[in-house]
Design a protein around this motif. Sequence first.
Motif, PDB file in Angstrom:
ATOM      1  N   ALA A   1       0.853  -1.191   0.000  1.00  0.00           N
ATOM      2  CA  ALA A   1       0.000   0.000   0.000  1.00  0.00           C
ATOM      3  C   ALA A   1       0.889   1.241   0.000  1.00  0.00           C
ATOM      4  N   ASN A   2       0.675   2.117  -0.983  1.00  0.00           N
ATOM      5  CA  ASN A   2       1.473   3.336  -1.117  1.00  0.00           C
ATOM      6  C   ASN A   2       0.581   4.559  -1.088  1.00  0.00           C
ATOM      7  N   GLU A   3       1.082   5.598  -0.441  1.00  0.00           N
ATOM      8  CA  GLU A   3       0.393   6.881  -0.419  1.00  0.00           C
ATOM      9  C   GLU A   3       1.419   7.970  -0.696  1.00  0.00           C
ATOM     10  N   ASN A   4       1.274   8.609  -1.853  1.00  0.00           N
ATOM     11  CA  ASN A   4       2.222   9.642  -2.298  1.00  0.00           C
ATOM     12  C   ASN A   4       3.648   9.096  -2.384  1.00  0.00           C
ATOM     13  N   GLY A   5       3.760   7.842  -2.840  1.00  0.00           N
ATOM     14  CA  GLY A   5       5.072   7.244  -3.002  1.00  0.00           C
ATOM     15  C   GLY A   5       5.687   6.681  -1.744  1.00  0.00           C
ATOM     16  N   LYS A   6       4.978   6.693  -0.625  1.00  0.00           N
ATOM     17  CA  LYS A   6       5.490   6.180   0.636  1.00  0.00           C
ATOM     18  C   LYS A   6       4.669   4.975   1.084  1.00  0.00           C
ATOM     19  N   ILE A   7       5.362   4.017   1.703  1.00  0.00           N
ATOM     20  CA  ILE A   7       4.682   2.820   2.209  1.00  0.00           C
ATOM     21  C   ILE A   7       3.823   3.207   3.408  1.00  0.00           C
ATOM     22  N   VAL A   8       2.600   2.665   3.447  1.00  0.00           N
ATOM     23  CA  VAL A   8       1.654   2.990   4.513  1.00  0.00           C
ATOM     24  C   VAL A   8       2.044   2.245   5.796  1.00  0.00           C
ATOM     25  N   CYS A   9       2.144   2.976   6.898  1.00  0.00           N
ATOM     26  CA  CYS A   9       2.500   2.393   8.191  1.00  0.00           C
ATOM     27  C   CYS A   9       1.520   2.887   9.255  1.00  0.00           C
ATOM     28  N   TYR A  10       1.258   2.017  10.216  1.00  0.00           N
ATOM     29  CA  TYR A  10       0.416   2.359  11.361  1.00  0.00           C
ATOM     30  C   TYR A  10       1.125   1.915  12.636  1.00  0.00           C
ATOM     31  N   ASN A  11       0.922   2.665  13.702  1.00  0.00           N
ATOM     32  CA  ASN A  11       1.520   2.348  14.994  1.00  0.00           C
ATOM     33  C   ASN A  11       0.432   2.129  16.029  1.00  0.00           C
ATOM     34  N   ASP A  12       0.503   0.997  16.716  1.00  0.00           N
ATOM     35  CA  ASP A  12      -0.389   0.720  17.840  1.00  0.00           C
ATOM     36  C   ASP A  12       0.421   0.811  19.127  1.00  0.00           C
ATOM     37  N   GLU A  13       0.001   1.680  20.024  1.00  0.00           N
ATOM     38  CA  GLU A  13       0.776   1.948  21.228  1.00  0.00           C
ATOM     39  C   GLU A  13       0.656   0.836  22.267  1.00  0.00           C
ATOM     40  N   ARG A  14      -0.516   0.232  22.413  1.00  0.00           N
ATOM     41  CA  ARG A  14      -0.760  -0.758  23.459  1.00  0.00           C
ATOM     42  C   ARG A  14      -1.420  -1.996  22.862  1.00  0.00           C
ATOM     43  N   CYS A  15      -0.625  -3.002  22.583  1.00  0.00           N
ATOM     44  CA  CYS A  15      -1.149  -4.261  22.044  1.00  0.00           C
ATOM     45  C   CYS A  15      -1.007  -5.348  23.099  1.00  0.00           C
ATOM     46  N   ASP A  16      -2.131  -5.876  23.545  1.00  0.00           N
ATOM     47  CA  ASP A  16      -2.137  -6.918  24.564  1.00  0.00           C
ATOM     48  C   ASP A  16      -1.494  -8.181  24.008  1.00  0.00           C
ATOM     49  N   GLU A  17      -0.521  -8.723  24.725  1.00  0.00           N
ATOM     50  CA  GLU A  17       0.196  -9.900  24.245  1.00  0.00           C
ATOM     51  C   GLU A  17      -0.682 -11.148  24.203  1.00  0.00           C
ATOM     52  N   GLU A  18      -1.787 -11.173  24.934  1.00  0.00           N
ATOM     53  CA  GLU A  18      -2.642 -12.351  24.970  1.00  0.00           C
ATOM     54  C   GLU A  18      -3.721 -12.336  23.881  1.00  0.00           C
ATOM     55  N   LYS A  19      -3.762 -11.286  23.089  1.00  0.00           N
ATOM     56  CA  LYS A  19      -4.714 -11.236  21.985  1.00  0.00           C
ATOM     57  C   LYS A  19      -4.144 -11.980  20.777  1.00  0.00           C
ATOM     58  N   PHE A  20      -5.065 -12.558  20.003  1.00  0.00           N
ATOM     59  CA  PHE A  20      -4.647 -13.214  18.780  1.00  0.00           C
ATOM     60  C   PHE A  20      -4.221 -12.153  17.754  1.00  0.00           C
ATOM     61  N   LEU A  21      -3.352 -12.582  16.845  1.00  0.00           N
ATOM     62  CA  LEU A  21      -2.830 -11.629  15.869  1.00  0.00           C
ATOM     63  C   LEU A  21      -3.936 -11.123  14.942  1.00  0.00           C
ATOM     64  N   TRP A  22      -4.899 -11.976  14.642  1.00  0.00           N
ATOM     65  CA  TRP A  22      -5.991 -11.538  13.773  1.00  0.00           C
ATOM     66  C   TRP A  22      -6.857 -10.492  14.461  1.00  0.00           C
ATOM     67  N   GLU A  23      -6.942 -10.548  15.795  1.00  0.00           N
ATOM     68  CA  GLU A  23      -7.700  -9.528  16.523  1.00  0.00           C
ATOM     69  C   GLU A  23      -7.040  -8.158  16.421  1.00  0.00           C
ATOM     70  N   LEU A  24      -5.698  -8.140  16.456  1.00  0.00           N
ATOM     71  CA  LEU A  24      -4.976  -6.873  16.371  1.00  0.00           C
ATOM     72  C   LEU A  24      -5.036  -6.285  14.958  1.00  0.00           C
ATOM     73  N   LEU A  25      -5.124  -7.163  13.956  1.00  0.00           N
ATOM     74  CA  LEU A  25      -5.156  -6.703  12.570  1.00  0.00           C
ATOM     75  C   LEU A  25      -6.566  -6.513  12.037  1.00  0.00           C
ATOM     76  N   ASP A  26      -7.555  -6.858  12.826  1.00  0.00           N
ATOM     77  CA  ASP A  26      -8.932  -6.851  12.337  1.00  0.00           C
ATOM     78  C   ASP A  26      -9.377  -5.457  11.887  1.00  0.00           C
ATOM     79  N   LYS A  27      -8.984  -4.425  12.594  1.00  0.00           N
ATOM     80  CA  LYS A  27      -9.422  -3.072  12.254  1.00  0.00           C
ATOM     81  C   LYS A  27      -8.810  -2.569  10.946  1.00  0.00           C
TER      82      LYS A  27
END
Length: 320
Positions: free
Chosen positions: A116-142
């Motif tokens: 995914a590119n926006e104005n020639g740059k790769i799209v990145c997102y930062n999550d500040e607080r990710c619970d380690e006991e959550k499944f990876l699909w739960e964190l990526l669901d949004k």
Amino acid sequence: MRYNTQKELFCNGIRDRTKFVALKQMRKQDFMSDYYFLEECTRYAQNRKTDTIKRYTSYNRDLPIHLNRLRQAARRRTTNLKYLLQNFLRHRENTTYYCYKEKKIFWRIKWIFINANENGKIVCYNDERCDEEKFLWELLDKYVNPNCLELVPEKRILEYYQSKGMQNIKVMLKAEGVKRSRNRYYLLNVNQTLKTNLANKTIVEYPLVYISYEELPEGFDIIGSDEDIEEETKQHRLNLQKMWKSSLTEEQGTNMEDSNPADEIVSEKEKKRKRKKERFRKLEIYEKTSNNYLFSDEKLMEALSSSTDSEEDEKQVKSG
């Protein structure tokens, strides 16, 4: 006229204060220029000593309590957590913390959508607080689920990921602390928890997770398992030992031609004694210092690589 002259002669108009001047040709102005130049150098050196940023370029500094607890908690989960020095941007922006009350690690994760590119740059997102006991699909669901009601800026850019679905995308963790780690990645399982995915991995500050909807992303060397890395590391060490032994044999062969065999044996024993003494001295210094930050293990490697006498060599030295 002045501008044209400087341009023709490639001159910037600033006098070279380090240009050689013969002693007979020196004037009072030249002596004063050298004096001011030395004063400026002294002032610069003093400023570097008192610079607050330069204080954190030392490898051996005691970790704060919260960072020490976080590293110990990660170690109990078989995750090797490394810290950068405090003036690094990645260290300053890290918000990962260990909740002592809940006995959980809340990771900061940087999601990098490489397709995914926006104005020639790769799209990145930062999550500040990710619970380690959550499944990876739960964190990526949004990000990947178009029906998720949680607001994500510029979510429309991820429409190709959403069309692929959660189970058809590649989720990769940046490999740290391995050979050729620049383009090597671990493949993560979206049906496992974040804690399980980070087990037996080396993390520098916080995880960098790369996401692709391609089956074989170009330029990404995916590591199958930790056993592959261990086997590769062992083979690399064996190759280094073979090269070292062959070079040592050649060096000894050339020295034997030009020297007396009796003198050669005595000098070799003396060298082994000195190398052994120097190795123990470096190990004692290393054990007394605390090595908390990334790249601080170089001192240990230097101490161990300075002399690697085998048990047979030590026995020969003692018998001699």
